[in-house]
Design an enzyme around this catalytic site. Structure first.
Site, short mmCIF file in Angstrom:
data_model
loop_
_atom_site.label_atom_id
_atom_site.label_comp_id
_atom_site.label_asym_id
_atom_site.label_seq_id
_atom_site.Cartn_x
_atom_site.Cartn_y
_atom_site.Cartn_z
N LYS A 88 -3.64 72.29 26.12
CA LYS A 88 -4.68 72.67 25.35
C LYS A 88 -5.16 74.04 26.13
O LYS A 88 -5.33 73.95 27.42
CB LYS A 88 -5.83 71.72 25.16
CG LYS A 88 -6.65 71.82 23.95
CD LYS A 88 -5.63 71.33 22.54
CE LYS A 88 -6.59 71.33 21.46
NZ LYS A 88 -5.82 70.82 20.33
N GLY A 188 -17.94 66.38 8.17
CA GLY A 188 -17.12 67.67 8.46
C GLY A 188 -16.26 67.93 7.27
O GLY A 188 -14.87 67.31 7.41
N VAL A 189 -16.26 68.85 6.63
CA VAL A 189 -15.31 68.97 5.57
C VAL A 189 -14.94 70.59 5.48
O VAL A 189 -14.88 71.22 4.56
CB VAL A 189 -15.96 68.73 4.11
CG1 VAL A 189 -16.06 67.18 4.00
CG2 VAL A 189 -17.45 69.31 4.06
N GLY A 190 -14.55 70.97 6.71
CA GLY A 190 -13.92 72.33 7.03
C GLY A 190 -12.58 72.37 6.73
O GLY A 190 -12.00 71.90 5.82
N LYS A 191 -11.77 72.77 7.80
CA LYS A 191 -10.30 73.17 7.46
C LYS A 191 -9.73 71.84 7.06
O LYS A 191 -8.87 72.11 6.16
CB LYS A 191 -9.76 73.73 8.90
CG LYS A 191 -10.20 75.19 9.04
CD LYS A 191 -9.15 76.11 10.33
CE LYS A 191 -9.16 75.39 11.45
NZ LYS A 191 -8.59 76.41 12.43
N VAL A 192 -9.64 70.82 7.75
CA VAL A 192 -9.09 69.39 7.52
C VAL A 192 -9.94 68.63 6.50
O VAL A 192 -9.20 68.30 5.51
CB VAL A 192 -8.96 68.77 8.97
CG1 VAL A 192 -8.35 67.47 8.48
CG2 VAL A 192 -7.80 69.50 9.84
N GLY A 193 -11.25 68.49 6.75
CA GLY A 193 -12.01 67.55 5.90
C GLY A 193 -11.94 67.93 4.31
O GLY A 193 -11.58 66.69 3.61
N HIS A 194 -11.83 69.19 3.98
CA HIS A 194 -11.74 69.39 2.53
C HIS A 194 -10.52 68.87 1.94
O HIS A 194 -10.38 68.57 0.81
CB HIS A 194 -12.30 70.76 2.12
CG HIS A 194 -11.11 71.70 2.07
ND1 HIS A 194 -10.87 72.43 3.50
CD2 HIS A 194 -10.32 72.16 1.14
CE1 HIS A 194 -9.75 73.33 3.13
NE2 HIS A 194 -9.24 73.07 1.77
#
EC number: 1.4.1.23
Length: 360
Positions: A88, A188-194
């Site tokens: 990482k 968290g509904v950003g890149k993955v969450g949405h």
């Protein structure tokens, strides 16, 4: 020197979170780049993991995050059945303030200097367009755009994998692999969450969301007015009748403060390093909360970027990501047989695969 020795070096060489093969500190004064690349293991193959771009409070915090995330990638890649070890990278700073083409190119040169021991991709604060820039200096870059020979946004399959983990959790706990009629809270509904919300709604779940960014919430509620909104994560985890809690933002969501007040029966989300410290997995088990290990269920994205190295095929990747359902069920079965929490069972399985690779 004492503070450094007691901090970073102790973590690297002596603690349970250590055992890393290599840590590279990167600095390019001209562009302002300050980054850390951590390689935890290459036993299964070149280390694979994303690049996080984040305004850490200190360099020590950045190094600690890189070490923890790299270790998590070793276990994630092992459990996903990939021929990759774990690595990482973190870039220190606010991406909205200091991210430039010059900085990303400088970062790409540092990754390239490792000669293929580390393959990078997107993470929090970095996007497909950024990987296109990095790739101009480094061929060991995935998560690129289709126009540049890549697979595009890996969050699509990350969300799909988390959904498979939820289905497995439902099968294990309630005897039916569906979320229909279940109340699911997504933090968290950003890149993955949405994307995850779309899967849940299609499966008939009742969804409650929260996010620190109002625009992320609006993107969902304008399209799906039936989705409820909690004021914040503290309110979400206390929601009455919540069946599943899905942490999909930053790590440490499960800690001494949140676990005692969780109303959900299942925790299954996309965030990395959800367990704030060792022992939290037992706290969850003591409350009869089923925990689907984060690095198992959120592996859809790394499955996608790994496939990009061999000529990307979406259907092939989706088929691999669908196996997260079976892997999650196997972990729950191992946990029951061994009398340990699911997180410990997943670690045992991953450790066994890495140990066998080292012996081979």
């Amino acid at each position: 020197m004492t503070d450094v020795t007691n901090g970073v070096l102790h973590t690297l060489f002596h603690s349970d979170q250590g055992g890393h093969e290599q840590v590279v500190l990167c600095q390019d004064r001209a562009s302002g780049l300050k980054a850390v690349i951590a390689l935890h293991s290459t036993a299964l193959g070149p280390a694979l993991g994303g690049t996080r771009f984040y305004p850490y409070a200190s360099e020590e915090e950045a190094v600690a995050d890189a070490l923890n995330l790299a270790r998590g990638m070793s276990y994630k890649n092992a459990m996903a059945g990939l021929d990759h070890g774990g690595g990482k990278a973190v870039i220190i700073g606010d991406p909205e303030q200091i991210k430039t083409e010059e900085l990303l190119l400088a970062y790409g040169r540092f990754v390239a200097s490792l000669g293929g021991r580390y393959v990078t991709a997107c993470d929090v604060g970095t996007y497909v367009a950024d990987m296109d820039v990095v790739a101009r200096e480094c061929r060991w870059t995935t998560g690129r755009s289709p126009e540049n020979g890549g697979a595009g946004d890996s969050s699509v399959l990350t969300a799909f994998g988390v959904f498979q983990g939820m289905r497995a959790s439902a099968q294990h706990l309630w005897g039916d692999p569906t979320l229909r009629g279940r109340k699911v809270g997504v933090a968290g509904v950003g890149k993955v969450g949405h994307h995850l919300v779309e899967h849940l709604l299609s499966d008939g779940a009742e969804v409650v969301i929260t996010d620190v960014r109002d625009e992320s919430v609006r993107r969902i509620t304008e399209k799906h007015p039936e989705v409820a909104v909690a004021a914040d994560t503290e309110a979400l985890i206390r929601t009455e009748g919540l069946d599943i809690y899905a942490p999909c933002a930053l790590g440490g969501a499960l800690n001494d403060d949140t676990v005692p007040v969780l109303t959900a029966s299942v925790v299954c989300g996309a965030a990395n390093n959800q367990l704030a410290h060792p022992g939290v997995e037992k706290d969850l088990a003591d409350r009869s909360i089923l925990y689907a290990p984060d690095y198992v269920v959120n592996a859809g994205g790394v499955i996608q970027v790994a496939d990009e190295l061999h000529g990307f095929d979406f259907d092939r990747c989706k088929a691999k990501a669908s196996k997260i359902f079976d892997t999650t069920l196997a972990i729950f079965a191992r946990a029951k047989d061994d009398g340990i929490p699911p997180a410990a069972a997943a670690d045992r399985i991953a450790d066994q695969r890495m140990a066998e690779a080292r012996r081979g």
